[in-house]
Design a protein around this motif. Sequence first.
Motif, mmCIF file in Angstrom:
data_model
loop_
_atom_site.group_PDB
_atom_site.id
_atom_site.type_symbol
_atom_site.label_atom_id
_atom_site.label_comp_id
_atom_site.label_asym_id
_atom_site.label_seq_id
_atom_site.Cartn_x
_atom_site.Cartn_y
_atom_site.Cartn_z
ATOM 1 N N UNK A 50 -8.941 -12.623 2.766
ATOM 2 C CA UNK A 50 -9.920 -12.167 1.778
ATOM 3 C C UNK A 50 -9.560 -10.773 1.260
ATOM 4 N N UNK A 51 -10.341 -10.309 0.312
ATOM 5 C CA UNK A 51 -10.064 -9.022 -0.338
ATOM 6 C C UNK A 51 -10.157 -7.855 0.643
ATOM 7 N N UNK A 52 -11.045 -7.975 1.623
ATOM 8 C CA UNK A 52 -11.201 -6.902 2.607
ATOM 9 C C UNK A 52 -9.946 -6.754 3.464
ATOM 10 N N UNK A 53 -9.383 -7.885 3.884
ATOM 11 C CA UNK A 53 -8.147 -7.853 4.667
ATOM 12 C C UNK A 53 -6.989 -7.315 3.832
ATOM 13 N N UNK A 54 -6.939 -7.741 2.564
ATOM 14 C CA UNK A 54 -5.898 -7.247 1.659
ATOM 15 C C UNK A 54 -6.000 -5.736 1.495
ATOM 16 N N UNK A 55 -7.213 -5.240 1.304
ATOM 17 C CA UNK A 55 -7.414 -3.801 1.136
ATOM 18 C C UNK A 55 -6.981 -3.035 2.383
ATOM 19 N N UNK A 56 -7.260 -3.585 3.555
ATOM 20 C CA UNK A 56 -6.863 -2.924 4.802
ATOM 21 C C UNK A 56 -5.344 -2.861 4.924
ATOM 22 N N UNK A 57 -4.671 -3.960 4.583
ATOM 23 C CA UNK A 57 -3.200 -3.986 4.628
ATOM 24 C C UNK A 57 -2.627 -3.014 3.611
#
Length: 101
Positions: A50-57
């Motif tokens: 999801x977008x949250x995981x992408x943002x963290x990476x």
Amino acid sequence: MIVLDRLLIGGIRFVLDKVVAAVDRELNDDTQLRERLLEAQMRAELGEIDEEELAAIEREVMARLRAIQEARGDAAMTMDPRTMRVTGVEASVVHDDDDER
């Protein structure tokens, strides 16, 4: 005996210097970080993350890229948004003929 000790120590030092150089190159190689960022973006487009995981990476990779660039002294390669410019745009259009019927 002293000659053997010096040869042994010299050989060990040579090997350890090579290992340190290889580790340094690996830690400061931004190619793998860029590939990781691209992979994360592709996984997000496919719905695997999801977008949250992408943002963290993205945060993690960008922080590491900044640290590498600072260590290299790349003043021209800073990632400050205030100094970045868009130099091109890539777009593609997909047309589905079934919608017109």
